[in-house]
Write an enzyme that holds these catalytic residues in place. Structure first.
Site, PDB file in Angstrom:
ATOM      1  N   PRO A   2      42.063  37.592  40.992  1.00 31.45           N
ATOM      2  CA  PRO A   2      40.841  37.826  41.772  1.00 31.45           C
ATOM      3  C   PRO A   2      40.560  39.308  41.982  1.00 31.45           C
ATOM      4  O   PRO A   2      41.325  40.021  42.639  1.00 31.45           O
ATOM      5  CB  PRO A   2      41.129  37.112  43.092  1.00 31.45           C
ATOM      6  N   GLU A   3      39.476  39.766  41.365  1.00 32.45           N
ATOM      7  CA  GLU A   3      38.992  41.128  41.552  1.00 32.45           C
ATOM      8  C   GLU A   3      37.719  41.028  42.395  1.00 32.45           C
ATOM      9  O   GLU A   3      37.445  39.959  42.949  1.00 32.45           O
ATOM     10  CB  GLU A   3      38.729  41.776  40.186  1.00 32.45           C
ATOM     11  N   HIS A  92      53.046  25.504  46.416  1.00 32.51           N
ATOM     12  CA  HIS A  92      52.768  26.907  46.707  1.00 32.51           C
ATOM     13  C   HIS A  92      51.645  27.112  47.713  1.00 32.51           C
ATOM     14  O   HIS A  92      50.956  28.118  47.674  1.00 32.51           O
ATOM     15  CB  HIS A  92      52.470  27.693  45.431  1.00 32.51           C
ATOM     16  N   ARG A 111      52.692  33.049  42.608  1.00 30.56           N
ATOM     17  CA  ARG A 111      53.481  34.260  42.398  1.00 30.56           C
ATOM     18  C   ARG A 111      53.713  35.088  43.661  1.00 30.56           C
ATOM     19  O   ARG A 111      54.509  36.008  43.664  1.00 30.56           O
ATOM     20  CB  ARG A 111      52.847  35.119  41.298  1.00 30.56           C
ATOM     21  N   ARG A 150      41.334  65.682  36.275  1.00 30.78           N
ATOM     22  CA  ARG A 150      42.436  64.707  36.304  1.00 30.78           C
ATOM     23  C   ARG A 150      42.925  64.438  34.889  1.00 30.78           C
ATOM     24  O   ARG A 150      42.141  64.279  33.964  1.00 30.78           O
ATOM     25  CB  ARG A 150      41.970  63.388  36.962  1.00 30.78           C
TER      26      ARG A 150
END
Length: 269
Positions: A2-3, A92, A111, A150
């Site tokens: 999930p972003e 889970h 996880r 950078r």
DNA sequence: CTGGATTCCTGCTTGC
DNA sequence: TGCAAGCAGGAATCCA
């Protein structure tokens, strides 16, 4: 994973529970709670004021000031609704919020890279996050300012949640493809024109992701436990060895900053 | 400053 | 068929 678009989609589907009262919270795995400013029992009886999103965090704010529940899905986390009478006997499941409207909200995460924060002040977490990529404040001028001098790979930079919040591995690869920039380019080597392209590409790909209700590569489900649709529109992510949709050369995969990165050596320079 | 390794963790894939 | 090893990755942290 999930972003931003996935968390945004979850947030929107959960919004129907605004105004509902929390009847009970069940903590199945206590160590999934990362910060515990108050005990879960303290919010029993409180009403949900708002569902918000910041970066990849879902923020549930309650009517009593200084009571907020933050959810981060990590890699494999799901946060979805279920009818109350429906027995959640799935594996889970670590945390459940029971509501007085006949539903419950279930946090499930095999996880366990995800987590829950019970916070008096969400700013303790949120203030560290970089700009929201879909807000006006995230613009090419800002992008130019953070890439300047950078030496890290541009992909590593746009994944840095302290600079830009919400981009993960999938949308990073897709945005760089759209901007025609190799992910291993040094951030500081971007021209002004490339920074403009990348800024637009990031916004575009995130908006498309939201429009398609997120990407279900493996684990992701929305607040109704349904799959997303953006995986049908991925141009490079997960497509190693397949043809580039633009030039038909083979898409390559390479580890950059510890993440597998997919790109087209012909289109992306 | 930067890249790399390490940690957390389970499930899927690969190789024998 | 079965088993073990390898791999994946968001974020924090340590080290060179």
């Amino acid at each position: 994973m999930p972003e931003l678009p996935e968390v945004e989609t979850i947030k929107r589907s959960l919004a129907i529970n605004k105004g509902a009262r929390i009847s009970r919270i069940e903590v199945i795995r206590p160590d999934i709670i990362r910060i515990r400013d108050f005990e879960p029992e303290a919010v029993h009886g409180l009403t949900i004021n708002s569902f918000r999103r910041r970066g990849k965090y879902l923020i549930i704010s309650l009517d009593e000031r200084e009571s907020h529940i933050l959810v981060h899905m990590g890699m494999s986390g799901r946060f979805y609704m279920q009818e109350d009478q429906y027995e959640a006997n799935e594996k889970h499941v670590h945390f459940i919020i029971y509501l007085d409207n006949g539903r419950k909200m279930v946090f499930q995460d095999p996880r366990r890279f995800g987590g829950i924060w019970l916070l008096r002040n969400p700013d303790t977490i949120i203030c560290k996050l970089g700009k929201e990529p879909l807000n006006r404040e995230f613009c090419s001028a800002y992008l130019k300012s953070i890439v300047k001098d950078r030496r890290i790979a541009i992909k590593t930079l746009i994944l840095d949640q302290n600079l830009i919040s919400g981009i993960g591995n999938i949308y990073a690869d897709e945005a760089l493809f759209l901007a025609r920039i190799r992910p291993d380019r040094t951030a500081g080597s971007l021209s002004d024109e490339e920074a403009v392209r990348l800024c637009r590409a990031i916004k575009r790909v995130l908006r498309q992701g939201i429009e398609k209700r997120g990407t279900t590569f493996r684990d992701y489900r929305d607040g109704n436990n349904n799959r997303g649709g953006f995986q049908e529109h991925l141009q490079v992510y997960g497509r190693e060895g397949e043809e580039c949709p633009v030039c038909n050369s083979r898409i390559v995969r390479k580890r950059i900053g510890g993440r597998s990165s997919h790109y087209c050596v012909t289109c992306q320079k």
